[in-house]
Design a protein around this motif. Structure first.
Motif, PDB file in Angstrom:
ATOM      1  N   CYS A  69      37.205  47.406  36.961  1.00  0.00           N
ATOM      2  CA  CYS A  69      36.565  46.238  37.563  1.00  0.00           C
ATOM      3  C   CYS A  69      37.628  45.207  37.909  1.00  0.00           C
ATOM      4  O   CYS A  69      38.460  44.854  37.070  1.00  0.00           O
ATOM      5  CB  CYS A  69      35.546  45.611  36.621  1.00  0.00           C
ATOM      6  SG  CYS A  69      34.127  46.666  36.269  1.00  0.00           S
ATOM      7  N   VAL A  70      37.614  44.732  39.145  1.00  0.00           N
ATOM      8  CA  VAL A  70      38.519  43.681  39.609  1.00  0.00           C
ATOM      9  C   VAL A  70      37.691  42.498  40.060  1.00  0.00           C
ATOM     10  O   VAL A  70      36.848  42.636  40.961  1.00  0.00           O
ATOM     11  CB  VAL A  70      39.416  44.179  40.761  1.00  0.00           C
ATOM     12  CG1 VAL A  70      40.263  43.025  41.314  1.00  0.00           C
ATOM     13  CG2 VAL A  70      40.315  45.311  40.300  1.00  0.00           C
ATOM     14  N   ALA A  71      37.892  41.362  39.422  1.00  0.00           N
ATOM     15  CA  ALA A  71      37.141  40.142  39.741  1.00  0.00           C
ATOM     16  C   ALA A  71      35.640  40.411  39.725  1.00  0.00           C
ATOM     17  O   ALA A  71      34.898  39.938  40.585  1.00  0.00           O
ATOM     18  CB  ALA A  71      37.587  39.581  41.085  1.00  0.00           C
ATOM     19  N   GLY A  72      35.213  41.210  38.747  1.00  0.00           N
ATOM     20  CA  GLY A  72      33.792  41.492  38.567  1.00  0.00           C
ATOM     21  C   GLY A  72      33.242  42.604  39.424  1.00  0.00           C
ATOM     22  O   GLY A  72      32.060  42.961  39.288  1.00  0.00           O
ATOM     23  N   GLN A  73      34.054  43.203  40.290  1.00  0.00           N
ATOM     24  CA  GLN A  73      33.595  44.293  41.150  1.00  0.00           C
ATOM     25  C   GLN A  73      34.060  45.635  40.584  1.00  0.00           C
ATOM     26  O   GLN A  73      35.250  45.836  40.347  1.00  0.00           O
ATOM     27  CB  GLN A  73      34.106  44.114  42.578  1.00  0.00           C
ATOM     28  CG  GLN A  73      33.529  42.890  43.276  1.00  0.00           C
ATOM     29  CD  GLN A  73      33.976  42.813  44.722  1.00  0.00           C
ATOM     30  OE1 GLN A  73      35.016  42.248  45.028  1.00  0.00           O
ATOM     31  NE2 GLN A  73      33.190  43.396  45.596  1.00  0.00           N
TER      32      GLN A  73
END
Length: 223
Positions: A69-73
């Motif tokens: 997950c990157v920045a919540g994605q």
């Protein structure tokens, strides 16, 4: 390193190569997180999977299991066009071999990522140009620059869009020690200024020691 609102969160990640009896598990069950403003060195022996792990964090490759997950994605749930959009908008990449666009001059290379992300900022690019010691070189092309200068442009390009996450793969590997130290100092200073999270692959114990956090990959496990 567990915190809320992590910029990068990796859960139970697994990756293998090959098929059948020749299948080799590179790693499995990897979990870690990096918060905004944290700088982490990723170390390990050659072939341990450091670059593969970095590529998974960038969405350049997909895991066999687990999630990134990157920045919540959650990149693991996205197809390649959507992963590419996250890379464009949220991630800055710095490679050992610079990967500048040879047909673009310094100014255009530096602003390239920000323009792709739809966040051009002339003032910030001017500040990066000055901070990176590139003032007066804006109209030169990559072939007219030293290795250290090219890597400074690459760092500026990665930071120009003010990404949430910087992923750097041996960013000083092609530089002599003096140039590498100067580039490293600039990278850490600018990352701290922007508040981005940083994960940097390095084989150098000396450079790894300059970052406040470290993850060591060995035998498919993190320590």
């Amino acid at each position: 390193m567990e915190q809320q609102a992590d910029t990068l969160k990796v859960d139970d990640l697994a990756k293998s190569f090959g098929r059948g009896s020749g299948r080799v598990t590179l790693f499995q069950g990897l979990s870690f997180s990096v918060a905004a403003g944290q700088a982490v060195a990723l170390t390990g022996e050659s072939g341990s999977g450091k670059s593969t792990l970095l590529h998974l964090c960038a969405g350049l490759d997909v895991p066999d299991a687990g999630r990134v997950c990157v920045a919540g994605q959650d990149l693991s749930r996205l197809r390649e066009p959507a992963r590419a959009a996250v890379r464009r908008d949220r991630i800055g990449l710095v490679f050992q071999h610079f990967n500048l666009v040879p047909s673009l001059n310094v100014a255009a290379n530096l602003s390239f990522q920000a323009r792709l992300a739809g966040r051009p900022d002339a003032g910030w690019c001017d500040e990066l140009t000055t901070r990176l010691g590139l003032a007066g070189l804006e109209h030169r092309y990559p072939e007219q620059l030293s290795g250290g200068q090219q890597q400074r442009v690459a760092i500026g390009r990665a930071l120009a869009s003010r990404p949430d996450l910087i992923l750097a793969d041996e960013p000083t590997g092609n530089l002599d020690q003096a140039s590498g130290d100067a580039v490293m100092e600039l990278l850490l200073s600018l990352v701290a200024q922007t508040g981005a999270a940083l994960v940097m692959v390095t084989h150098s114990e000396r450079l790894a020691g300059r970052l406040p956090h470290r993850l060591h990959l060995a035998n498919g496990r993190l320590a």
